[in-house]
Design a protein around this motif. Structure first.
Motif, PDB file in Angstrom:
ATOM      1  N   ILE A 101      -2.720  -7.865   3.333  1.00 55.58           N
ATOM      2  CA  ILE A 101      -3.706  -8.412   4.195  1.00 55.58           C
ATOM      3  C   ILE A 101      -5.216  -7.504   3.794  1.00 55.58           C
ATOM      4  CG2 ILE A 101      -4.866  -8.170   6.568  1.00 55.58           C
ATOM      5  CD1 ILE A 101      -2.081  -8.727   7.685  1.00 55.58           C
ATOM      6  N   ASN A 102      -4.993  -6.279   3.504  1.00 55.34           N
ATOM      7  CA  ASN A 102      -6.088  -5.273   3.234  1.00 55.34           C
ATOM      8  C   ASN A 102      -6.431  -5.874   1.830  1.00 55.34           C
ATOM      9  OD1 ASN A 102      -6.159  -3.920   5.234  1.00 55.34           O
ATOM     10  ND2 ASN A 102      -5.233  -2.084   4.490  1.00 55.34           N
ATOM     11  N   GLU A 103      -5.512  -6.302   1.064  1.00 57.25           N
ATOM     12  CA  GLU A 103      -5.843  -6.671  -0.431  1.00 57.25           C
ATOM     13  C   GLU A 103      -6.833  -8.067  -0.307  1.00 57.25           C
ATOM     14  OE1 GLU A 103      -6.703  -5.759  -3.967  1.00 57.25           O
ATOM     15  OE2 GLU A 103      -5.431  -4.434  -2.720  1.00 57.25           O
ATOM     16  N   GLN A 104      -6.342  -8.918   0.574  1.00 59.16           N
ATOM     17  CA  GLN A 104      -7.086 -10.206   0.657  1.00 59.16           C
ATOM     18  C   GLN A 104      -8.575  -9.837   1.210  1.00 59.16           C
ATOM     19  OE1 GLN A 104      -4.587 -12.676   3.110  1.00 59.16           O
ATOM     20  NE2 GLN A 104      -3.116 -13.216   1.242  1.00 59.16           N
ATOM     21  N   ALA A 105      -8.624  -9.099   2.160  1.00 57.97           N
ATOM     22  CA  ALA A 105      -9.882  -8.537   2.723  1.00 57.97           C
ATOM     23  C   ALA A 105     -10.849  -8.095   1.719  1.00 57.97           C
ATOM     24  CB  ALA A 105      -9.844  -7.585   3.814  1.00 57.97           C
TER      25      ALA A 105
END
Length: 152
Positions: free
Chosen positions: A119-123
């Motif tokens: 999720i953090n990588e996508q954000a």
């Protein structure tokens, strides 16, 4: 009395790796947010200079428009979600622990950490280009203003 040295288990290593990735992502979020705040501050300063000096040519209006767009993109960068949630919460772990053995609990923790890393990588993949655009527009506005001063 002998002390038995135990080798770290794979789950322990994976947890350490996921925690390390989350810490790096959190630092990247902070750097992007700090950079966006600096872009906003520089936008304000350049806008004050452009408005204060004005000019005979209409390039100062173009510079102001580009500054406004840069400001909007920088604010949009700040509004995107960051790394507020890094890893499973302690409350979730306590709830998950009830009725589960240690192996199942480890699997849940690893799944939560892996999901949070993704999720953090996508954000970050959304936040970084916005910051780059805001910075590029700021530089363009400064160049337009300088070109207006040279033309005078």
């Amino acid at each position: 009395m002998t002390t038995k040295v135990t080798k770290p288990r794979l789950a322990d290593r994976l947890c350490w790796l996921a925690e390390s990735q989350l810490q790096m992502q959190t630092a990247r979020f902070a750097a992007l947010d700090g950079g966006a705040l600096r872009v906003i501050a520089v936008n304000a300063g350049v806008a004050a200079i452009v408005i204060g000096t004005g000019g005979a040519y209409d390039l100062w209006i173009v510079a102001l428009v580009v500054l406004v767009v840069s400001l909007g993109v920088a604010v949009r960068t700040l509004r995107l979600p960051g790394a507020e949630q890094t890893g499973p919460s302690v409350a979730d772990l306590c709830e998950a622990r009830e009725g589960k053995d240690e192996h199942e609990l480890e699997e849940l923790v690893l799944e939560d950490l892996a999901r949070d890393v993704e999720i953090n990588e996508q954000a970050l993949a959304h936040k970084r280009p916005l910051f780059d655009r805001a910075l590029t527009l700021l530089m363009l506005a400064i160049l337009v203003e300088l070109a207006g001063r040279v033309v005078r």
